[in-house]
Design a protein around this motif. Structure first.
Motif, PDB file in Angstrom:
ATOM      1  N   PRO A 120       0.816  -1.227   0.000  1.00  0.00           N
ATOM      2  CA  PRO A 120       0.000   0.000   0.000  1.00  0.00           C
ATOM      3  C   PRO A 120       0.844   1.269   0.000  1.00  0.00           C
ATOM      4  CG  PRO A 120      -0.892  -1.593   1.545  1.00  0.00           C
ATOM      5  CD  PRO A 120       0.427  -2.127   1.096  1.00  0.00           C
ATOM      6  N   ARG A 121       1.929   1.279   0.791  1.00  0.00           N
ATOM      7  CA  ARG A 121       2.778   2.472   0.824  1.00  0.00           C
ATOM      8  C   ARG A 121       3.461   2.705  -0.523  1.00  0.00           C
ATOM      9  NH1 ARG A 121       5.451   5.926   4.235  1.00  0.00           N
ATOM     10  NH2 ARG A 121       4.649   4.940   6.112  1.00  0.00           N
ATOM     11  N   LEU A 122       3.950   1.611  -1.135  1.00  0.00           N
ATOM     12  CA  LEU A 122       4.611   1.757  -2.434  1.00  0.00           C
ATOM     13  C   LEU A 122       3.635   2.272  -3.487  1.00  0.00           C
ATOM     14  CD1 LEU A 122       6.813  -1.466  -2.591  1.00  0.00           C
ATOM     15  CD2 LEU A 122       7.623   0.892  -2.441  1.00  0.00           C
ATOM     16  N   MET A 123       2.419   1.761  -3.475  1.00  0.00           N
ATOM     17  CA  MET A 123       1.427   2.207  -4.450  1.00  0.00           C
ATOM     18  C   MET A 123       1.106   3.687  -4.271  1.00  0.00           C
ATOM     19  SD  MET A 123       0.668  -0.210  -6.535  1.00  0.00           S
ATOM     20  CE  MET A 123      -0.885   0.328  -7.235  1.00  0.00           C
ATOM     21  N   SER A 124       0.911   4.115  -3.024  1.00  0.00           N
ATOM     22  CA  SER A 124       0.597   5.530  -2.790  1.00  0.00           C
ATOM     23  C   SER A 124       1.781   6.409  -3.143  1.00  0.00           C
ATOM     24  CB  SER A 124       0.175   5.750  -1.336  1.00  0.00           C
ATOM     25  OG  SER A 124       1.226   5.427  -0.446  1.00  0.00           O
ATOM     26  N   ALA A 125       2.994   5.921  -2.874  1.00  0.00           N
ATOM     27  CA  ALA A 125       4.180   6.700  -3.222  1.00  0.00           C
ATOM     28  C   ALA A 125       4.324   6.848  -4.728  1.00  0.00           C
ATOM     29  CB  ALA A 125       5.437   6.036  -2.640  1.00  0.00           C
ATOM     30  N   LEU A 126       4.024   5.770  -5.458  1.00  0.00           N
ATOM     31  CA  LEU A 126       4.124   5.840  -6.914  1.00  0.00           C
ATOM     32  C   LEU A 126       3.074   6.785  -7.495  1.00  0.00           C
ATOM     33  CD1 LEU A 126       4.821   2.091  -7.726  1.00  0.00           C
ATOM     34  CD2 LEU A 126       6.393   4.014  -8.023  1.00  0.00           C
ATOM     35  N   VAL A 127       1.881   6.809  -6.883  1.00  0.00           N
ATOM     36  CA  VAL A 127       0.856   7.750  -7.330  1.00  0.00           C
ATOM     37  C   VAL A 127       1.334   9.176  -7.094  1.00  0.00           C
ATOM     38  CG1 VAL A 127      -1.457   8.624  -6.851  1.00  0.00           C
ATOM     39  CG2 VAL A 127      -1.078   6.170  -7.041  1.00  0.00           C
ATOM     40  N   GLU A 128       1.872   9.442  -5.894  1.00  0.00           N
ATOM     41  CA  GLU A 128       2.384  10.784  -5.604  1.00  0.00           C
ATOM     42  C   GLU A 128       3.499  11.160  -6.567  1.00  0.00           C
ATOM     43  OE1 GLU A 128       3.287  11.802  -1.542  1.00  0.00           O
ATOM     44  OE2 GLU A 128       2.063  10.150  -0.841  1.00  0.00           O
ATOM     45  N   GLU A 129       4.390  10.207  -6.809  1.00  0.00           N
ATOM     46  CA  GLU A 129       5.530  10.474  -7.686  1.00  0.00           C
ATOM     47  C   GLU A 129       5.069  10.809  -9.100  1.00  0.00           C
ATOM     48  OE1 GLU A 129       8.433   9.617 -10.698  1.00  0.00           O
ATOM     49  OE2 GLU A 129       6.775   8.288 -10.254  1.00  0.00           O
ATOM     50  N   ALA A 130       3.959  10.180  -9.510  1.00  0.00           N
ATOM     51  CA  ALA A 130       3.479  10.389 -10.871  1.00  0.00           C
ATOM     52  C   ALA A 130       2.846  11.767 -11.061  1.00  0.00           C
ATOM     53  CB  ALA A 130       2.459   9.307 -11.228  1.00  0.00           C
ATOM     54  N   VAL A 131       2.325  12.359  -9.992  1.00  0.00           N
ATOM     55  CA  VAL A 131       1.597  13.615 -10.152  1.00  0.00           C
ATOM     56  C   VAL A 131       2.303  14.815  -9.533  1.00  0.00           C
ATOM     57  CG1 VAL A 131      -0.603  12.410 -10.215  1.00  0.00           C
ATOM     58  CG2 VAL A 131       0.243  13.259  -8.034  1.00  0.00           C
ATOM     59  N   ALA A 132       3.311  14.566  -8.702  1.00  0.00           N
ATOM     60  CA  ALA A 132       3.915  15.671  -7.963  1.00  0.00           C
ATOM     61  C   ALA A 132       5.257  16.074  -8.566  1.00  0.00           C
ATOM     62  CB  ALA A 132       4.093  15.277  -6.500  1.00  0.00           C
ATOM     63  N   VAL A 133       5.387  17.342  -8.929  1.00  0.00           N
ATOM     64  CA  VAL A 133       6.663  17.914  -9.354  1.00  0.00           C
ATOM     65  C   VAL A 133       7.068  18.919  -8.283  1.00  0.00           C
ATOM     66  CG1 VAL A 133       7.844  19.330 -11.068  1.00  0.00           C
ATOM     67  CG2 VAL A 133       6.187  17.607 -11.805  1.00  0.00           C
ATOM     68  N   GLY A 134       8.290  18.795  -7.815  1.00  0.00           N
ATOM     69  CA  GLY A 134       8.755  19.717  -6.788  1.00  0.00           C
ATOM     70  C   GLY A 134       8.432  19.274  -5.380  1.00  0.00           C
ATOM     71  N   ASP A 135       7.856  18.082  -5.212  1.00  0.00           N
ATOM     72  CA  ASP A 135       7.595  17.535  -3.889  1.00  0.00           C
ATOM     73  C   ASP A 135       8.489  16.329  -3.659  1.00  0.00           C
ATOM     74  OD1 ASP A 135       5.627  19.361  -3.193  1.00  0.00           O
ATOM     75  OD2 ASP A 135       4.045  18.164  -4.126  1.00  0.00           O
ATOM     76  N   LEU A 136       9.038  16.252  -2.460  1.00  0.00           N
ATOM     77  CA  LEU A 136       9.881  15.109  -2.108  1.00  0.00           C
ATOM     78  C   LEU A 136       8.978  13.943  -1.713  1.00  0.00           C
ATOM     79  CD1 LEU A 136      13.031  14.825  -1.911  1.00  0.00           C
ATOM     80  CD2 LEU A 136      12.727  14.957   0.571  1.00  0.00           C
ATOM     81  N   VAL A 137       9.139  12.810  -2.384  1.00  0.00           N
ATOM     82  CA  VAL A 137       8.280  11.645  -2.162  1.00  0.00           C
ATOM     83  C   VAL A 137       9.122  10.527  -1.554  1.00  0.00           C
ATOM     84  CG1 VAL A 137       6.798   9.921  -3.236  1.00  0.00           C
ATOM     85  CG2 VAL A 137       6.812  12.258  -4.108  1.00  0.00           C
ATOM     86  N   ARG A 138       8.667  10.014  -0.407  1.00  0.00           N
ATOM     87  CA  ARG A 138       9.359   8.907   0.251  1.00  0.00           C
ATOM     88  C   ARG A 138       8.915   7.599  -0.383  1.00  0.00           C
ATOM     89  NH1 ARG A 138       8.815   8.726   6.595  1.00  0.00           N
ATOM     90  NH2 ARG A 138       9.911  10.712   6.321  1.00  0.00           N
ATOM     91  N   LEU A 139       9.867   6.850  -0.955  1.00  0.00           N
ATOM     92  CA  LEU A 139       9.559   5.604  -1.637  1.00  0.00           C
ATOM     93  C   LEU A 139       9.750   4.383  -0.759  1.00  0.00           C
ATOM     94  CD1 LEU A 139      11.270   6.277  -5.087  1.00  0.00           C
ATOM     95  CD2 LEU A 139       8.867   6.592  -4.494  1.00  0.00           C
TER      96      LEU A 139
END
Length: 224
Positions: A120-139
């Protein structure tokens, strides 16, 4: 490398297939006869047994394994297997599958887990990574060292654009490990310059994440 996988469901079989194709020795331990599908991963060894029982793990020869992966759909079983693998058989590396996010806090070295993998964490992180520019995403979090694998897509107005990697002073415990540009992963080079849209992967201490984010993409309120 010899790897034991507790749980021969879809996840366990998929991991076993990848590992055997890469030349590793794999033993799958499964207690449910209905899930005992040896033809699905013919390159692996199979053992019909309970991966949470000491006698089963002795039969499996767990002490000779380099890695033990707890991949069942039951978080309690995964924790028990990891603890036995680490404390009773001294397996050098243990990996635990986290099925429910609310249990993630238990998957640490006290339970014998070296690496916790939370789908679940990896999936949510990948979603954030796909839409967020300029935000630090913990993978990913490395439990034993209190460090994270983080990613940021460099925004067009980042003050780091055009600067050489070797000239940038990252926070003390942050290490740039890869630059992804035009879909291609590259090792960072001291003479190479960063570009807008670069995806940067860092291994960093958790306490340095805020400073790293401000350096790469300062928000309006961060600018003096």
């Amino acid at each position: 490398m010899r790897v034991t996988i507790a749980g021969a469901g879809n996840v366990g079989r998929s991991i076993a297939t990848e590992l055997t194709e890469n030349g590793h020795q794999v033993l799958l331990i499964e207690k449910d006869p209905h899930a005992f599908k040896t033809d699905s991963v013919p390159g692996a060894e199979w053992l019909l047994a309970d991966a949470c029982e000491l006698s089963s793990l002795e039969e499996a020869g767990l002490e000779s394994c380099d890695v033990s992966i707890a991949a069942t759909g039951d978080d309690k079983a995964n924790l028990v297997h990891a603890l036995l693998a680490k404390t009773e058989f001294s397996v050098p590396r243990t990996v635990g599958r986290v099925n429910h996010p609310r249990n993630e806090w238990m998957f640490d070295d006290e339970w014998g887990v070296d690496v916790a993998v939370s789908t679940p964490r990896l999936m949510s992180a990948l979603v954030e990574e796909a839409v967020a520019v300029g935000d630090l995403v913990r993978l990913l979090t490395f439990r034993q060292s209190n460090t994270d694998l983080v990613e940021m897509t460099l925004p067009a107005d980042s003050p780091c654009i055009g600067r050489r990697v070797g000239d940038l002073e990252w926070p003390a415990d942050a290490v740039l490990v890869a630059v992804i540009r035009d879909g291609r992963a590259m090792a960072p080079e001291r003479e190479g310059a960063l570009e807008g849209g670069d995806e940067l992967l860092f291994v960093t201490a958790q306490e340095d994440e805020s400073a790293l984010a401000r350096m790469l993409a300062p928000k309006l309120g961060d600018i003096d």
